[in-house]
Design an enzyme around this catalytic site. Structure first.
Site, short mmCIF file in Angstrom:
data_model
loop_
_atom_site.label_atom_id
_atom_site.label_comp_id
_atom_site.label_asym_id
_atom_site.label_seq_id
_atom_site.Cartn_x
_atom_site.Cartn_y
_atom_site.Cartn_z
CE LYS A 197 -3.54 2.34 2.67
NZ LYS A 197 -4.57 2.15 3.69
NE ARG A 207 -5.70 9.41 3.78
CZ ARG A 207 -4.41 9.63 3.52
NH1 ARG A 207 -3.98 10.89 3.40
NH2 ARG A 207 -3.58 8.63 3.38
CE LYS A 219 -3.46 7.83 7.02
NZ LYS A 219 -4.63 6.93 6.90
CD GLU A 235 6.03 -4.27 3.61
OE1 GLU A 235 5.41 -5.19 4.16
OE2 GLU A 235 6.49 -3.30 4.24
CE LYS A 250 -5.96 1.86 -0.37
NZ LYS A 250 -6.52 1.67 0.94
CB SER A 276 -11.33 7.42 -3.08
OG SER A 276 -10.10 7.81 -2.49
CE1 TYR A 315 -14.95 3.45 -2.62
CE2 TYR A 315 -12.93 3.74 -3.88
CZ TYR A 315 -13.57 3.55 -2.68
OH TYR A 315 -12.83 3.44 -1.53
#
Ligand code: PBG
Length: 324
Positions: A197, A207, A219, A235, A250, A276, A315
């Site tokens: 991610k 968010r 982040k 990872e 992602k 998003s 979405y």
């Protein structure tokens, strides 16, 4: 022209084009995310995600019915937590009879076969919007956070979540969550690991939807640097060793190389999250008449699948559903 090879022969009619098509989209490829509000009969628009709403659980049932009729097999749930219920310890994430647990129970009543994926992350519940427990200087504490995630995952599994999906990027959380679930006999709860991610600027509409933007900093100390792909392989391999069932990448459409590499170099199914911001960019251009959102989503989702994704969180499902 003296041409022995004419690749256009395989493109000359709809029939031959269809016969040689290498990748196809089906409703069963998609996971539909839902933003869940408390209460009943509530539907709120999200301005940065045209066409997407926050719903209370009674209205979500109707939305789910529509996508299930079209052949969708899986959904993902994200809670919208009121500001006054957030705190430093993310206490809301460990409440038995809270928003997401109750929503799982309600959905299972109506759709016992629907595969329900629940996000495991603290950011909807923390007053500062980070995915972890912080110390007094604002550093994200890895091991304390993992312990909290285990507890959150356990509650979700005990309420009937088919999969828990840790989206936090802490080290070692897959191993700890797997162990904790197994100890408590939830041996069949699937773990979809957000293995790679990235610290992307494409999450801001999400968010907005959750009112969960970080109140300080960014982040980058836990989500990955967009410049790196070998780190994604590291990872992914760690998450395989730790017991993940599915690896998620992602964002999706500008990380196709990552999807491709992880697919080639690991053996688990691959999920991709068309996030998003990827949705919002296309929708805003569509609203201006610059492009056709349905066609762009179809092409984008096809590309994500072509790169190696076995399932795609998006979405954009309602936009492409008529063409499936
Ligand atoms: C929470 C989480 C985020 C997304 C999914 N789970 C936001 C973030 O990490 O800040 C983003 C999804 C999207 O943009 O659609 N950890």
């Amino acid at each position: 022209m003296d041409l022995l090879k004419r690749p256009r022969r395989n493109r000359l009619s709809p029939a031959i084009r269809d016969l040689v098509q290498e990748t196809r989209l089906h409703s069963s490829d998609f996971v539909i995310p839902f933003f869940v509000l408390s209460g009943s009969n509530r539907k709120e628009a999200i301005p940065s995600m045209p066409g997407i709403y926050r719903f209370s659980k009674d209205l979500i049932i109707k939305e789910i019915e529509a996508v299930v009729k079209q052949g969708v097999l899986a959904i993902a749930l994200f809670p919208v937590i009121p500001e006054e219920e957030k705190d430093l310890a993310a206490s809301g994430a460990f409440l038995e009879n809270s928003l997401i647990p109750l929503t799982i129970l309600e959905i299972k009543k109506h759709f016992p076969h629907l595969f329900i994926i629940c996000d495991v992350a603290l950011d909807p519940y923390t007053s500062h919007g980070h995915d972890g427990i912080i110390d007094s200087s604002g550093n994200i504490l890895n091991d304390e956070t993992v312990e909290a995630l285990e507890r959150q995952a356990l509650i979700l599994a005990s309420k009937g979540a088919d999969a828990v999906a840790p989206s936090d990027m802490m080290d070692g959380r897959i191993k700890s969550i797997r162990r904790r679930l197994d100890q408590e006999s939830f041996i069949n709860t699937n773990i979809i690991s957000y293995a790679a991610k990235y610290a992307s600027s494409l999450y801001s509409p999400f968010r907005d939807a959750l009112c969960s933007s970080p109140k300080f900093g960014d982040k980058k100390s836990y989500q990955m640097n967009p410049a790196n792909v070998r780190e994604a392989l590291l990872e992914a391999k760690l998450d395989v060793e730790e017991g993940a069932d599915i690896l998620l990448i992602k964002p999706a459409s500008i990380y196709l190389d990552v999807i491709y590499r992880v697919k080639q170099e690991t053996d688990l199914p691959i999920a991709a999250y068309h996030v998003s911001g990827e949705y919002a960019m296309v929708m805003s251009a569509h609203e201006k008449g610059y492009l056709d959102a349905s066609k762009v989503f179809y092409e984008t989702l096809l590309s994500i699948k072509r790169a190696g994704a076995d399932m795609i969180f998006t979405y954009g499902f309602n936009c492409i559903a008529p063409f499936l």
